[in-house]
Design an enzyme around this catalytic site. Structure first.
Site, short mmCIF file in Angstrom:
data_model
loop_
_atom_site.label_atom_id
_atom_site.label_comp_id
_atom_site.label_asym_id
_atom_site.label_seq_id
_atom_site.Cartn_x
_atom_site.Cartn_y
_atom_site.Cartn_z
N GLN A 18 -11.21 -37.23 24.53
CA GLN A 18 -11.91 -36.26 23.69
C GLN A 18 -11.11 -35.00 23.33
OE1 GLN A 18 -16.01 -33.60 23.52
NE2 GLN A 18 -15.91 -35.18 25.04
N LYS A 76 6.65 -47.70 25.31
CA LYS A 76 7.51 -47.92 26.49
C LYS A 76 8.66 -48.87 26.16
CE LYS A 76 4.57 -46.55 30.27
NZ LYS A 76 3.65 -46.92 31.33
N ASP A 173 -13.41 -30.26 27.00
CA ASP A 173 -12.73 -31.18 26.09
C ASP A 173 -12.64 -30.65 24.66
OD1 ASP A 173 -11.97 -33.11 27.88
OD2 ASP A 173 -13.77 -34.32 27.64
N GLN A 277 -34.57 -6.58 21.81
CA GLN A 277 -33.49 -5.62 21.56
C GLN A 277 -33.80 -4.27 22.20
OE1 GLN A 277 -33.51 -6.75 17.17
NE2 GLN A 277 -31.38 -6.18 17.47
C1 LIG Z 1 -7.05 -38.10 30.49
C2 LIG Z 1 -6.17 -38.48 31.66
C3 LIG Z 1 -6.81 -38.02 32.97
C4 LIG Z 1 -5.99 -40.00 31.69
O1 LIG Z 1 -4.95 -40.31 32.60
P1 LIG Z 1 -4.35 -41.80 32.70
O2 LIG Z 1 -5.43 -42.71 33.07
O3 LIG Z 1 -3.17 -41.75 33.60
O4 LIG Z 1 -3.94 -42.20 31.23
P2 LIG Z 1 -2.68 -41.81 30.33
O5 LIG Z 1 -2.92 -42.41 28.99
O6 LIG Z 1 -2.40 -40.38 30.36
O7 LIG Z 1 -1.47 -42.58 30.92
C5 LIG Z 1 -1.50 -43.95 31.29
C6 LIG Z 1 -0.20 -44.61 30.95
O8 LIG Z 1 -0.28 -45.11 29.62
C7 LIG Z 1 0.96 -44.85 28.98
N1 LIG Z 1 0.76 -44.85 27.56
C8 LIG Z 1 -0.09 -44.13 26.81
N2 LIG Z 1 0.03 -44.45 25.52
C9 LIG Z 1 0.97 -45.40 25.44
C10 LIG Z 1 1.56 -46.15 24.38
N3 LIG Z 1 1.17 -45.98 23.12
N4 LIG Z 1 2.52 -47.02 24.68
C11 LIG Z 1 2.91 -47.22 25.94
N5 LIG Z 1 2.39 -46.56 26.98
C12 LIG Z 1 1.43 -45.65 26.73
C13 LIG Z 1 1.38 -43.52 29.54
O9 LIG Z 1 2.75 -43.30 29.32
C14 LIG Z 1 1.02 -43.72 31.01
O10 LIG Z 1 2.05 -44.42 31.65
P3 LIG Z 1 2.50 -44.04 33.17
O11 LIG Z 1 1.26 -44.06 34.00
O12 LIG Z 1 3.50 -45.09 33.50
O13 LIG Z 1 3.10 -42.66 33.10
C15 LIG Z 1 -4.77 -37.81 31.53
O14 LIG Z 1 -4.18 -38.35 30.36
C16 LIG Z 1 -4.76 -36.32 31.46
O15 LIG Z 1 -4.93 -35.62 32.47
N6 LIG Z 1 -4.51 -35.79 30.26
C17 LIG Z 1 -4.36 -34.35 30.04
C18 LIG Z 1 -5.68 -33.64 30.10
C19 LIG Z 1 -6.68 -34.18 29.12
O16 LIG Z 1 -6.49 -34.12 27.93
N7 LIG Z 1 -7.79 -34.63 29.66
C20 LIG Z 1 -8.99 -34.82 28.90
C21 LIG Z 1 -9.18 -36.07 28.30
S1 LIG Z 1 -10.69 -35.92 27.41
#
Ligand SMILES: CC(C)(COP(=O)(O)OP(=O)(O)OC[C@H]1O[C@@H](n2cnc3c(N)ncnc32)[C@H](O)[C@@H]1OP(=O)(O)O)[C@@H](O)C(=O)NCCC(=O)NCCS
Length: 424
Positions: A18, A76, A173, A277
């Site tokens: 989000q 990746k 978010d 007010q």
């Molecule tokens: C939201 C969150 C908790 C999810 O964490 P997560 O489950 O680890 O998911 P992520 O997508 O960030 O990462 C998972 C993996 O997918 C990979 N990935 C994401 N998009 C990719 C793509 N297009 N191609 C290849 N790999 C991809 C990431 O590199 C990561 O790999 P790694 O674990 O080897 O480093 C985390 O992304 C986060 O803290 N984000 C920042 C704060 C945020 O915005 N949170 C609110 C979300 S509403």
């Protein structure tokens, strides 16, 4: 002039869930070409969350990704990285909200991307700022509400409901996404002068805290004076060493409260909010409107300082008036007396609110496969431009189109597909 404000701006959107998608969706509504990078085969996790119709993109995804294009890309793989680099070389803004360190690990840190395209503006969302002891911790909405001061100051100040409570509004978010939009737009203006892009880091904790600044105000008042006079429990309830939860108090130095209306026993939203007010004229008119004219000449009630000592008595007396009428009647009556007030509207009521449909805030969007869905469109209204809210992309819907735009041939795209660089 009818040109969309961000026409000609290209955004590479490596965000999910989000916070990030809310930011890039707003940029798309304002006219930017937003290209969403999604993991092959799965895409944004919200596509498959809380499904109302099996096998179709979920409403969570649709509400946050309209007007974007989608490319499935495995970032990746060496080829995937090359494609992403090409996209970034040709873009104005890059936004990512992967877990801390994930983009850096794949070679897409601010430093690397800046070298690749010095004009590019790089926006990032993380739970916490780089100085925080939690800088490397993953974060979701409630984590930010808890760490940013919202949960500690929301809810009731005593009794069994005196527990940290998060808001139903997405302060962690979407609010973070909106904060990042401000930073990105400022960076675009700055680039006009410098020719160079910058790094905009937006933590979710700070986006929440920015909305809790009045709570810091109250903390300092408490520390300087030993009390918080505008707290609704004052003077009976003794505040400790931190700002308590204020229930439904207005939050400033006027008396605002949420009152039961007719039907509250069965309708949990049969409530109205009324602000009294401070100015004599406004107070007298409110008393007239509510039929409590005895307060007008009573020194126990007819000054703000006096009223502040008997807040709970005032709330109880006003509720005797509101509870006899429905919330719309109360607003209709009191608005004639210039009283700031509003009904508590349920989401079901908001969904049917004609005025919100008429002004384009609630919009029905056609979506391939699903048909129409209702969403909340652009909340800002412009005198010379009306954002057109379009469908959210299917997973990888624009993969070929986007690859061709950056110069790849049909044969190369076929090879990417065979190697699962773009999609199966
Ligand atoms: C939201 C969150 C908790 C999810 O964490 P997560 O489950 O680890 O998911 P992520 O997508 O960030 O990462 C998972 C993996 O997918 C990979 N990935 C994401 N998009 C990719 C793509 N297009 N191609 C290849 N790999 C991809 C990431 O590199 C990561 O790999 P790694 O674990 O080897 O480093 C985390 O992304 C986060 O803290 N984000 C920042 C704060 C945020 O915005 N949170 C609110 C979300 S509403």
């Amino acid at each position: 002039m009818k040109t969309a404000p961000l026409e000609g701006i290209k955004v590479i959107d490596w965000t999910q869930v989000q916070s990030g998608p809310s930011c890039t969706q707003l940029l798309a509504w304002l006219g930017a070409d937003v290209i969403k990078i999604e993991r092959p085969g799965t895409g944004d996790p919200t596509r498959t969350q809380m499904l109302d119709i099996p096998d179709l993109d979920g409403l969570y995804f649709l509400q946050l990704n309209s007007n974007k294009r989608s490319i499935e890309l495995d970032a990746k793989t060496p080829e995937g990285k090359e494609i992403l680099k090409k996209l970034l070389q040709d873009a104005d803004i890059f936004v990512e909200n992967l877990h801390p360190g994930a983009a850096d690990k794949l070679g897409f840190s601010w430093e690397e991307v800046h070298k690749l395209n010095p004009r590019l503006i790089y926006g990032t969302i993380k739970g916490f700022n780089p100085e925080s002891p939690y800088a490397n911790v993953k974060a979701f909405e409630p984590v930010a509400q808890c760490a940013g001061g919202a949960a500690a100051t929301t809810g009731w100040w005593e009794g069994e409901h005196n527990i940290p409570t998060q808001s139903g509004a997405a302060l962690g978010d979407s609010n973070t996404g909106m904060h990042l939009v401000i930073g990105l737009l400022a960076a675009l203006m700055q680039r006009e002068k410098t020719g160079e892009g910058c790094f905009v880091y937006q933590s979710m904790q700070e986006a929440v805290l920015n909305l809790c600044r009045v709570k810091l105000r109250d903390q300092l008042i408490l520390e300087h004076t030993g009390e918080i006079k505008h707290f609704p429990g004052y003077p009976e309830y003794k505040v400790g060493d931190t700002v308590p939860r204020y229930g439904n108090a207005e939050g400033g130095q006027v008396l605002g409260w949420c009152y039961k209306c007719k039907g509250w026993e069965t309708d949990s939203n049969a409530y109205v909010y009324i602000v009294l007010q401070n100015e004599d004229k406004a107070f007298d008119k409110a008393c007239e409107g509510m039929g409590i004219t005895k307060w007008i000449n009573d020194p126990k009630f007819n000054t703000p300082a006096a009223r502040n000592l008997v807040k709970q008595e005032i709330y109880a007396e006003i509720e005797k008036y509101t509870i006899t009428k429905d919330k719309y009647e109360v607003v209709s009556e009191l608005s004639k007396f210039g009283v700031p007030c509003g009904p508590v509207l349920s989401i079901a009521e908001i969904e049917k609110d004609e005025s919100l449909h008429k002004c384009g805030t609630l919009v029905k969007v056609p979506q391939p496969k699903r048909g129409e869905y209702l969403t909340i469109g652009c909340p800002q209204k412009f005198s010379n431009f009306t954002p057109e809210i379009k469908s959210a992309p299917l997973l990888g819907e624009h993969t070929d189109e986007i690859l061709k735009e950056i110069g790849y041939s049909d044969d190369e795209i076929k090879e990417f597909r065979e190697k699962h660089v773009v999609c199966k």
